[in-house]
Design an enzyme around this catalytic site. Structure first.
Site, mmCIF file in Angstrom:
data_model
loop_
_atom_site.group_PDB
_atom_site.id
_atom_site.type_symbol
_atom_site.label_atom_id
_atom_site.label_comp_id
_atom_site.label_asym_id
_atom_site.label_seq_id
_atom_site.Cartn_x
_atom_site.Cartn_y
_atom_site.Cartn_z
ATOM 1 N N CYS A 144 -12.799 4.539 -5.677
ATOM 2 C CA CYS A 144 -13.444 3.257 -5.899
ATOM 3 C C CYS A 144 -14.351 2.937 -4.725
ATOM 4 C CB CYS A 144 -12.389 2.164 -6.063
ATOM 5 S SG CYS A 144 -11.110 2.564 -7.279
ATOM 6 N N ILE A 175 -8.480 5.941 -12.335
ATOM 7 C CA ILE A 175 -7.921 7.293 -12.298
ATOM 8 C C ILE A 175 -6.415 7.281 -12.540
ATOM 9 C CG2 ILE A 175 -7.623 9.367 -10.891
ATOM 10 C CD1 ILE A 175 -10.535 8.858 -11.591
ATOM 11 N N ASN A 188 -9.735 2.373 -1.360
ATOM 12 C CA ASN A 188 -10.568 3.447 -1.899
ATOM 13 C C ASN A 188 -9.896 4.772 -1.565
ATOM 14 O OD1 ASN A 188 -12.618 5.236 -2.619
ATOM 15 N ND2 ASN A 188 -13.744 4.918 -0.720
#
Length: 630
Positions: free
Chosen positions: A2, A55, A77
């Site tokens: 991300c 994901i 992230n």
């Protein structure tokens, strides 16, 4: 995978439309990092924005995510590959979960361990956690720097983001002249600096705490330490195999399909061979160029056939290469003059059409001794036996020999200490030539300023391990991982790198000099470990990687473009253009191969068009947040 943006204020600040607009603008610019969803969190001290590429736990893994009655808030992230094991441990200790995401595992672990959380994580990550009770911000970046973390401290606010361009929406670009000078040698800007004044990167293996009204407190939690030993070859081979198989296995944890990049070399073939055993329907992806010697597609297809997996390949034309270059450099944030970034962009683009996650072989060369330059200490070993007076005589002789005379470079390298000749895998412009190239050369910024501290921490290591240590702490994060993150995220694809796993490093760190380079062969033990697992035709073959024919193109297909860019670029205040033209003409007339030097300059000039001249202002964002270029 991300992207995030955010800021922390030094004093309480009321939430208003301007505050929200700034964060939303910062977040929109990185839509390509997470086109699936967006989220925000605002309070009087902290503002968070988040873009999600779904994901793991697709339905419930949205961010910003809170924990413990909204005491803790996170933007994260990356991927934590041991999150299943950590979750089980935490449940046994009484911690509860409302999602199946690895993000919530980080929060629960932080609730339990605070700063020690990073010691337990196995994966790639950059994240920020806000503690509403203690009014303290905590952030961290993974061991090797796989995921980026930019920040900027201003008078009353500190910004942070996954990409520098997000922070630049809140301020103007101002060129860091020190960074430019280093860029010309390294072909990237050495961390923690960027090409922008006041914007820096959190170093890999570091975390920070930040409280309103106080400066950031940054600390190291990990650094590469080698422990060369005399373990028997057979035991080393077995340990490499077992560790890498385990790493690939956990790197394939996903709720969406996982594919793999495949070149003609041993690294990606090793990864694919293991991944295929986990997923027999594995899709592999390759790219190449039409020019002979600059494509590994045929070898990759032969490997895929031997493994009985599908291979999807793509040929890049010079016209398409040039057309996509501004977009690629816009995504890069800072200029990176590694031509291999371009084919990486294209292979990620093709992979994204079929999968959301791809495995890649980055890190094998740095950890296991794979670069050809690592053979140099063995070839120069004779010089260490010469008495000092003889080395001084040889140095004097080499200094008066004309350039290009056979043996001159060999003698110069042999009589020059490693710390004065090796700054990493790329060494584009030396100090003498930078003085000719730059209008205002700054004294006191020699390359050794970057590498000396690393050499100081490498005392006692053999020369190959010293070179590896330099590359891991400069080249790996500054070039290899930078382009892997930026080029994959430009296409909303998550790339995972199983070699860059702390467990794999622990195994690689035990190798002695002879187990890395033996009989002129690099990555000796890794090759031995791969035998019988990868197809036989790959086992002893030298890897090309992602070769790009810029040496030829700058004489032909890209020549007119290069001349026009040099002439029209308003960078006369930085460069002596007469010297650049001289480099180009010398290259075209086959007097010298100046392709890497020219590409470094041309990459910067294109970056200058985008970020300084604003010729490619992202005025119209596409569906992936990519600017519409003229």
């Amino acid at each position: 995978m991300c992207g995030f943006v955010g800021c922390i204020h030094e004093y309480p600040k009321a939430i208003n439309s301007n505050t929200k607009e700034t964060i939303q603008k910062m977040n929109t610019i990185i839509t390509h990092r997470g086109p699936d969803d967006e989220g925000y969190y605002f309070d009087e001290f902290v503002n968070f924005g988040f873009r999600r590429l779904s994901i793991i736990d697709i339905d419930n893994g949205n961010q910003p995510l809170s924990y413990e009655n909204e005491r803790y808030w996170i933007i994260f992230n990356g991927e934590i590959y041991n999150y299943i094991e950590l979750r089980k441990e935490l449940i046994e200790k009484g911690y509860e979960f409302t999602t199946d995401s690895d993000t919530e595992v980080i929060l629960a672990l932080f609730s339990s361990q605070k700063e020690q959380t990073v010691q337990k994580l196995r994966g790639m990550f950059s994240f920020v956690i806000w503690d509403k009770i203690e009014l303290k911000l905590f952030g961290a970046r993974d061991h090797f720097g796989i995921k980026p973390f930019f920040y900027c401290e201003q008078d009353d606010v500190t910004y942070f983001a996954s990409e520098k361009k997000s922070i630049l929406t809140a301020m103007n670009e101002e060129l860091n002249m020190n960074s430019l000078q280093h860029f010309l040698s390294f072909q990237y800007v050495p961390e923690p600096s960027t090409l922008s004044k006041n914007i820096e990167k959190l170093l890999p293996g570091h975390y920070f705490t930040k409280e309103p009204g106080k400066k950031m407190d940054i600390k190291s939690f990990w650094k590469p330490i080698f422990h060369p030993s005399n373990i028997d070859d057979s035991k080393v081979i077995k340990e490499i195999q077992d560790t890498l198989m385990d790493s690939v296995n956990v790197h394939m944890r996903s709720d969406v399909p996982v594919g793999s990049f495949l070149s003609g070399g041993i690294d990606s073939s090793f990864i694919c061979s293991i991944a295929k055993e986990i997923n027999p329907k594995l899709k592999t992806f390759s790219v190449g160029f039409e020019r002979d010697g600059y494509s590994e597609i045929n070898i990759a297809q032969e490997t895929a056939a031997a493994l009985n997996v599908e291979n999807i390949s793509y040929i890049i034309s010079p016209e398409e290469f040039l057309a996509e270059l501004p977009k690629i450099i816009w995504h890069m944030d800072d200029p990176l003059a590694d031509p291999a970034a371009v084919p990486l962009y294209f292979v990620a683009r093709e992979a994204k059409k079929h999968v959301k996650v791809a495995l890649s072989g980055e890190g094998a060369d740095e950890l296991f001794g794979g670069y050809n330059i690592y053979r140099e200490p063995n070839s120069l070993r004779m010089f260490s036996s010469f008495p000092t007076p003889l080395n001084k005589v040889l140095k004097a002789i080499s200094s008066v020999l004309p350039e290009g005379v056979r043996g001159k470079s060999f003698i110069e390298r042999g009589v020059t200490p490693l710390e004065n000749r090796y700054i990493g895998n790329a060494n584009i412009f030396g100090e003498k030539e930078k003085k000719l190239l730059l209008v205002n050369y700054l004294n006191g910024l020699e390359n050794e300023k970057v590498t000396n501290p690393i050499y100081s921490s490498s005392l006692g290591y053999d020369p190959i391990t010293q070179m590896q240590n330099i590359d891991i702490q400069t080249w790996l994060k500054g070039d290899i991982l930078l382009k892997a993150d930026k080029m994959s995220m430009a296409n909303s694809l998550e790339v995972r790198v199983p070699f860059l796993d702390k467990c794999v490093f622990n195994t690689a760190s035990k190798l002695n000099m002879d187990q890395k380079v033996r009989n002129g062969t690099t990555k000796y033990m890794l090759r031995k470990a791969a035998r019988g697992i990868v197809p036989e035709h790959v086992w002893s073959r030298k890897k090309l990687g992602f070769p790009v024919p810029i040496r030829h193109w700058l004489k032909d297909e890209l020549y007119d473009w290069a001349v026009r860019l040099i002439q029209e670029s308003p960078t006369d205040y930085l460069f002596n253009k007469a010297h650049i033209i001289e480099l180009l003409e010398s290259h075209v007339n086959n007097k010298a191969d100046n392709s890497r030097k020219l590409w470094t300059i041309l990459t910067f000039m294109t970056w200058h068009q985008i970020y300084i001249e604003k010729q490619y202002e992202p005025h119209a964002l596409g569906s992936l947040g990519i600017p519409s270029l003229p």
